[in-house]
Scaffold this motif. Structure first.
Motif, PDB file in Angstrom:
ATOM      1  N   ILE A 194       1.144  -1.181   0.035  1.00 46.33           N
ATOM      2  CA  ILE A 194       0.206   0.004   0.096  1.00 46.33           C
ATOM      3  C   ILE A 194       0.851   1.230  -0.062  1.00 46.33           C
ATOM      4  CG2 ILE A 194      -1.830   1.263   1.119  1.00 46.33           C
ATOM      5  CD1 ILE A 194      -2.722  -1.476   2.501  1.00 46.33           C
ATOM      6  N   ARG A 195       0.742   1.949  -1.013  1.00 46.15           N
ATOM      7  CA  ARG A 195       1.251   3.384  -1.178  1.00 46.15           C
ATOM      8  C   ARG A 195       0.632   4.378  -0.321  1.00 46.15           C
ATOM      9  NH1 ARG A 195       0.687   7.373  -4.837  1.00 46.15           N
ATOM     10  NH2 ARG A 195      -0.330   6.062  -6.328  1.00 46.15           N
ATOM     11  N   SER A 196      -0.531   4.537  -0.452  1.00 44.98           N
ATOM     12  CA  SER A 196      -1.439   5.542   0.486  1.00 44.98           C
ATOM     13  C   SER A 196      -2.857   5.094   0.934  1.00 44.98           C
ATOM     14  CB  SER A 196      -1.618   6.770  -0.312  1.00 44.98           C
ATOM     15  OG  SER A 196      -0.226   7.380  -0.432  1.00 44.98           O
ATOM     16  N   LEU A 197      -3.171   5.181   1.867  1.00 44.02           N
ATOM     17  CA  LEU A 197      -4.747   4.852   2.485  1.00 44.02           C
ATOM     18  C   LEU A 197      -5.449   6.101   2.550  1.00 44.02           C
ATOM     19  CD1 LEU A 197      -6.131   2.234   2.844  1.00 44.02           C
ATOM     20  CD2 LEU A 197      -5.495   2.116   5.135  1.00 44.02           C
ATOM     21  N   TYR A 198      -6.270   6.370   1.900  1.00 42.43           N
ATOM     22  CA  TYR A 198      -6.911   7.699   1.854  1.00 42.43           C
ATOM     23  C   TYR A 198      -8.100   7.733   2.966  1.00 42.43           C
ATOM     24  CZ  TYR A 198      -3.943   8.703  -2.218  1.00 42.43           C
ATOM     25  OH  TYR A 198      -2.888   8.707  -2.927  1.00 42.43           O
ATOM     26  N   SER A 199      -8.937   6.890   2.821  1.00 40.80           N
ATOM     27  CA  SER A 199     -10.065   6.738   3.622  1.00 40.80           C
ATOM     28  C   SER A 199     -10.503   5.173   3.696  1.00 40.80           C
ATOM     29  CB  SER A 199     -11.218   7.605   3.063  1.00 40.80           C
ATOM     30  OG  SER A 199     -11.730   7.108   1.927  1.00 40.80           O
ATOM     31  N   MET A 200     -11.455   4.749   4.745  1.00 44.24           N
ATOM     32  CA  MET A 200     -11.789   3.481   4.848  1.00 44.24           C
ATOM     33  C   MET A 200     -13.161   3.664   5.327  1.00 44.24           C
ATOM     34  SD  MET A 200      -8.618   1.388   6.449  1.00 44.24           S
ATOM     35  CE  MET A 200      -9.375  -0.331   5.863  1.00 44.24           C
ATOM     36  N   ALA A 201     -14.175   2.660   4.928  1.00 42.36           N
ATOM     37  CA  ALA A 201     -15.434   2.547   5.367  1.00 42.36           C
ATOM     38  C   ALA A 201     -16.146   1.240   5.554  1.00 42.36           C
ATOM     39  CB  ALA A 201     -16.301   3.284   4.490  1.00 42.36           C
ATOM     40  N   TRP A 202     -17.172   1.323   6.510  1.00 42.63           N
ATOM     41  CA  TRP A 202     -17.911   0.126   6.517  1.00 42.63           C
ATOM     42  C   TRP A 202     -19.132   0.037   5.795  1.00 42.63           C
ATOM     43  CZ3 TRP A 202     -16.166  -4.297   8.539  1.00 42.63           C
ATOM     44  CH2 TRP A 202     -14.855  -4.191   9.164  1.00 42.63           C
ATOM     45  N   TYR A 203     -19.403  -0.946   4.902  1.00 40.40           N
ATOM     46  CA  TYR A 203     -21.104  -0.871   4.161  1.00 40.40           C
ATOM     47  C   TYR A 203     -21.382  -2.013   4.648  1.00 40.40           C
ATOM     48  CZ  TYR A 203     -19.618   2.448   0.575  1.00 40.40           C
ATOM     49  OH  TYR A 203     -19.073   3.864   0.038  1.00 40.40           O
ATOM     50  N   ARG A 204     -22.758  -2.381   4.530  1.00 38.18           N
ATOM     51  CA  ARG A 204     -23.403  -3.472   4.710  1.00 38.18           C
ATOM     52  C   ARG A 204     -24.572  -3.992   3.716  1.00 38.18           C
ATOM     53  NH1 ARG A 204     -27.104  -1.816   9.910  1.00 38.18           N
ATOM     54  NH2 ARG A 204     -28.981  -0.756   9.067  1.00 38.18           N
TER      55      ARG A 204
END
Length: 121
Positions: A28-38
């Motif tokens: 991984i070079r960059s991790l901008y955002s993360m989220a949870w979906y359902r």
């Protein structure tokens, strides 16, 4: 590539709690955002909560302060603390990332395999 692995789902009674964890691995070079979906069968996948690299979080209205999203930059881990779970929270929960792999371009279509959350008495 970027791989996402969720854990922590299971069966819980109404009013109970669960904690979901997602680990982002790979080059991984960059991790901008993360989220949870359902997602439940027959319905579209819906956003539960998201968090930016700066720590700014956003929640769906149905969360109603019951859920808390958090991240740990060390190890690229994402958590979702879910309290006061109700039967309508039953779904497969997916981790999502907006990331750029080493040698690749930024994309927001990185998904985990999903983890089942069932709320039932």
């Amino acid at each position: 590539q970027v791989q996402l692995v969720e854990s922590g789902g299971g069966l819980v009674q109404p009013g109970g709690s669960l904690r979901l964890t997602c680990a982002a691995t790979g080059r991984i070079r960059s991790l901008y955002s993360m989220a949870w979906y359902r997602q439940v069968p027959g319905k579209q996948r819906e956003l539960v909560a998201s968090i930016t690299s700066a720590g700014v979080s956003n929640y769906a209205d149905f969360v109603k302060a019951r859920f808390t999203i958090s991240k740990y930059n060390f190890g690229n881990k994402l958590n979702l603390q879910m309290n006061d779970l109700q039967p309508e929270d039953t779904a497969v929960y997916y981790c999502n990332a907006d990331a750029a792999p080493v040698g690749g371009t930024r994309g927001s279509d990185y998904w985990g395999q999903g983890t089942q959350v069932t709320v039932s008495s």
